[in-house]
Design an enzyme around this catalytic site. Structure first.
Site, PDB file in Angstrom:
ATOM      1  N   HIS A  93      31.964  -9.651 -80.175  1.00 40.96           N
ATOM      2  CA  HIS A  93      31.664 -10.498 -79.294  1.00 40.96           C
ATOM      3  C   HIS A  93      30.394 -11.233 -79.387  1.00 40.96           C
ATOM      4  O   HIS A  93      30.222 -12.358 -78.834  1.00 40.96           O
ATOM      5  CB  HIS A  93      31.722  -9.697 -77.813  1.00 40.96           C
ATOM      6  CG  HIS A  93      33.093  -9.126 -77.577  1.00 40.96           C
ATOM      7  ND1 HIS A  93      33.161  -7.938 -77.114  1.00 40.96           N
ATOM      8  CD2 HIS A  93      34.346  -9.780 -77.708  1.00 40.96           C
ATOM      9  CE1 HIS A  93      34.638  -7.633 -76.908  1.00 40.96           C
ATOM     10  NE2 HIS A  93      35.212  -8.744 -77.151  1.00 40.96           N
TER      11      HIS A  93
ATOM     12  N   LYS B  23      44.152  -3.543 -65.219  1.00 47.39           N
ATOM     13  CA  LYS B  23      43.648  -2.799 -66.417  1.00 47.39           C
ATOM     14  C   LYS B  23      42.623  -1.532 -66.243  1.00 47.39           C
ATOM     15  O   LYS B  23      41.696  -1.803 -65.377  1.00 47.39           O
ATOM     16  CB  LYS B  23      42.888  -3.766 -67.399  1.00 47.39           C
ATOM     17  CG  LYS B  23      43.697  -4.527 -68.532  1.00 47.39           C
ATOM     18  CD  LYS B  23      42.759  -5.091 -69.618  1.00 47.39           C
ATOM     19  CE  LYS B  23      43.520  -6.092 -70.552  1.00 47.39           C
ATOM     20  NZ  LYS B  23      42.765  -6.679 -71.533  1.00 47.39           N
TER      21      LYS B  23
ATOM     22  N   ARG C 210      40.805 -13.361 -84.676  1.00 44.86           N
ATOM     23  CA  ARG C 210      40.581 -12.176 -85.618  1.00 44.86           C
ATOM     24  C   ARG C 210      41.690 -12.547 -86.547  1.00 44.86           C
ATOM     25  O   ARG C 210      41.371 -12.983 -87.660  1.00 44.86           O
ATOM     26  CB  ARG C 210      40.499 -10.912 -84.876  1.00 44.86           C
ATOM     27  CG  ARG C 210      39.211 -10.467 -84.363  1.00 44.86           C
ATOM     28  CD  ARG C 210      39.378  -9.260 -83.677  1.00 44.86           C
ATOM     29  NE  ARG C 210      40.253  -9.591 -82.514  1.00 44.86           N
ATOM     30  CZ  ARG C 210      40.214  -8.996 -81.383  1.00 44.86           C
ATOM     31  NH1 ARG C 210      39.715  -7.598 -81.309  1.00 44.86           N
ATOM     32  NH2 ARG C 210      41.034  -9.018 -80.191  1.00 44.86           N
TER      33      ARG C 210
ATOM     34  N   SER D 247      37.404  -3.644 -78.893  1.00 44.36           N
ATOM     35  CA  SER D 247      36.823  -2.845 -77.806  1.00 44.36           C
ATOM     36  C   SER D 247      37.666  -1.662 -77.665  1.00 44.36           C
ATOM     37  O   SER D 247      37.003  -0.376 -77.553  1.00 44.36           O
ATOM     38  CB  SER D 247      37.071  -3.465 -76.260  1.00 44.36           C
ATOM     39  OG  SER D 247      36.004  -4.688 -76.429  1.00 44.36           O
TER      40      SER D 247
END
Ligand code: ADP
Length: 168
Positions: free
Chosen positions: A17, A41, A90, A128
């Site tokens: 990030h 979440k 990614r 993460s």
């Protein structure tokens, strides 16, 4: 003035990030990191904790701000007077999801463009959730997150593990 928002969960903010933030800050006049307040979440850090952690991590980048938001990304972009959304890519698995979101956002606001940054090779495997998984078992996360974030994660898992022991 070219303003971009960089929205995400950032739970926690990784070196990946940070890399995207630094690269975006070199292109845009202002980059606003938008932390999504998402009650669905289960997060490790509260939104306010994330705001404070990310502020510390990006302290030395002058044109970056950290803000939390709820609701639609396009509305957040409008509030911030941004004309671009920054996202990182990614792998091909990111692409399928990201293209759908980008097209949705563009249909909601045709003036808003999504700009993708290809991950730097050394950060391409970082996520993460991987950082959380390793940290939860007390593993070394120094290559995944900056020292300050690593310290905050160790503290947080220390507290969570104490609670678990107490509950047993
Ligand atoms: P979200 O829950 O919205 O996917 P994340 O915090 O997981 O939020 O990620 C925010 C953005 O950063 C996404 O565009 C994601 O693809 C990108 N990103 C995450 N990790 C990396 C990385 N290692 N390199 C480049 N981009 C990344």
């Amino acid at each position: 003035m070219k303003i971009a928002i960089y929205p995400g969960s950032f739970d926690p903010f990784t070196r990946g990030h940070l890399d995207i933030t630094e690269r975006a800050s070199a292109i845009f006049d202002k980059v606003i990191i938008g932390i999504l307040r998402n009650s669905a979440k289960q997060a490790l850090f509260s939104t306010d904790e994330r705001v404070s952690i990310i502020n510390e991590v990006v302290r030395e980048i002058p044109n970056v701000e950290v803000v939390s938001f709820s609701g639609l990304t396009v509305d957040f972009a409008r509030e911030q007077h941004a004309d671009s959304i920054v996202r990182g890519l990614r792998a091909i698995t990111d692409f399928e999801y990201e293209i759908q979101i980008a097209q949705t956002n563009r249909s909601l606001n045709p003036d808003l463009d999504t700009v993708f940054f290809a991950t730097s090779l050394e950060y391409s495997y970082i996520s993460s959730s991987l950082a959380k998984e390793i940290a939860s078992y007390g593993g070394d996360i120094d290559r995944l997150v900056t020292p300050y974030v690593a310290e905050q994660m160790r503290k947080k898992y220390g507290i969570l593990n104490e609670r678990l022991v107490e509950a047993e």
